[in-house]
Design a protein around this motif. Sequence first.
Motif, short mmCIF file in Angstrom:
data_model
loop_
_atom_site.label_atom_id
_atom_site.label_comp_id
_atom_site.label_asym_id
_atom_site.label_seq_id
_atom_site.Cartn_x
_atom_site.Cartn_y
_atom_site.Cartn_z
N ALA A 1 -0.93 2.11 -1.30
CA ALA A 1 -1.41 1.56 -0.15
C ALA A 1 -2.83 1.84 0.26
O ALA A 1 -3.17 2.79 -0.11
N CYS A 2 -3.49 0.83 0.78
CA CYS A 2 -4.81 1.12 1.50
C CYS A 2 -5.22 0.28 2.55
O CYS A 2 -4.30 -0.91 2.90
N ILE A 3 -5.82 0.65 3.63
CA ILE A 3 -6.28 0.22 4.76
C ILE A 3 -7.57 -0.55 4.77
O ILE A 3 -8.47 0.11 4.38
N GLY A 4 -7.70 -1.76 4.97
CA GLY A 4 -8.78 -2.51 4.82
C GLY A 4 -9.46 -2.38 3.06
O GLY A 4 -8.80 -2.58 2.49
N ASN A 5 -10.66 -1.96 3.35
CA ASN A 5 -11.22 -1.66 2.05
C ASN A 5 -11.36 -0.33 1.56
O ASN A 5 -12.17 0.08 0.81
N GLY A 6 -10.58 0.54 2.24
CA GLY A 6 -10.66 1.90 2.10
C GLY A 6 -9.80 2.51 0.83
O GLY A 6 -9.51 1.65 -0.17
N ASP A 7 -9.83 3.84 0.74
CA ASP A 7 -9.10 4.33 -0.40
C ASP A 7 -7.70 4.19 -0.67
O ASP A 7 -7.31 3.59 0.28
N VAL A 8 -7.17 4.11 -2.12
CA VAL A 8 -5.62 3.77 -2.10
C VAL A 8 -4.97 5.06 -2.39
O VAL A 8 -5.46 6.13 -2.77
N TYR A 9 -3.95 5.14 -1.22
CA TYR A 9 -3.14 6.38 -1.38
C TYR A 9 -1.66 6.17 -1.55
O TYR A 9 -1.24 5.05 -1.73
N LYS A 10 -0.80 7.31 -1.97
CA LYS A 10 0.23 7.00 -2.40
C LYS A 10 1.19 6.78 -0.91
O LYS A 10 0.67 7.00 0.07
N MET B 1 9.73 -3.92 7.39
CA MET B 1 8.99 -3.29 6.18
C MET B 1 7.92 -2.20 7.07
O MET B 1 7.16 -2.60 7.79
N GLU B 2 8.33 -1.00 6.90
CA GLU B 2 7.61 0.10 7.42
C GLU B 2 7.00 1.14 6.40
O GLU B 2 7.73 1.58 5.61
N THR B 3 5.59 1.30 6.34
CA THR B 3 4.94 2.08 5.50
C THR B 3 4.47 3.30 5.86
O THR B 3 3.89 3.22 6.92
N HIS B 4 5.03 4.58 5.11
CA HIS B 4 4.38 5.51 5.56
C HIS B 4 3.33 5.98 4.34
O HIS B 4 3.55 6.10 3.47
N VAL B 5 2.07 5.87 4.85
CA VAL B 5 0.96 6.38 3.81
C VAL B 5 0.88 7.77 3.81
O VAL B 5 0.70 8.28 4.93
N ILE B 6 0.91 8.21 2.46
CA ILE B 6 0.83 9.83 2.40
C ILE B 6 -0.67 10.31 2.65
O ILE B 6 -1.20 10.57 1.39
N HIS B 7 -1.33 10.40 3.73
CA HIS B 7 -2.61 10.82 3.80
C HIS B 7 -2.49 11.22 5.42
O HIS B 7 -1.98 10.55 6.09
N LYS B 8 -3.48 11.89 5.75
CA LYS B 8 -3.83 12.15 7.21
C LYS B 8 -4.70 11.43 7.41
O LYS B 8 -6.02 11.48 7.08
#
Length: 169
Positions: free
Chosen positions: A51-60, A78-85
């Motif tokens: 997953a990524c937000i906008g043009n940000g980094d790609v996270y699990k 559809m609910e996404t938990h991005v594994i990043h703080k």
Amino acid sequence: MKSLPYFCRGEVVRGFGRGSKELGIPTANFPDSVVDNLPADISTGIYYGWACIGNGDVYKMVMSIGWNPYYKNTKKSMETHVIHKFKEDFYGQTLSVVLVGYIRSEKSFPSLEDLIAAINSDIEEAKVKLELPEHIKLKEDNFFTSTTNSSPVSSSSAASTSQSIINGH
Ligand code: ADP
Ligand code: MG
């Protein structure tokens, strides 16, 4: 599931405030327009992917595809938990995801502790599975680096040619 990997993106909208954030597991919700595009063979349950937000980094990420209580369980969510703080919330921003694999079906748990334990085990499984070479390569897919990634799209494809088409170049 023949539709995996499945690529889609859309605006992050408010959920139904079930307190996911208070549990330490915030889940970013997609609008109905994205949910309604899901291929029929993508069943409800827990998925892992990138997953990524906008043009940000790609996270699990881990995603729950389930029945939306707001619509009396007649519509999916559809609910996404991005594994990043993250330092801040990202409501209104574009969330791009690729669903890579399936972890388990939806379940109800006897207690909140059991639910949290299950989600944490899903997160651990996602972290390990996404390190497989065939999965890690999707992190680099040009779906995530497209400069035109502000418009909502969805596609199921393993072929980068199709990805070029949905990315509009
Ligand atoms: P809601 O009911 O509005 O979905 P949540 O408690 O599930 O509320 O929190 C989700 C929101 O938290 C997301 O829309 C996003 O803006 C923010 N957020 C912060 N960190 C994350 C993360 N790691 N994964 C998903 N959402 C996050
Ligand atoms: Mg949520």
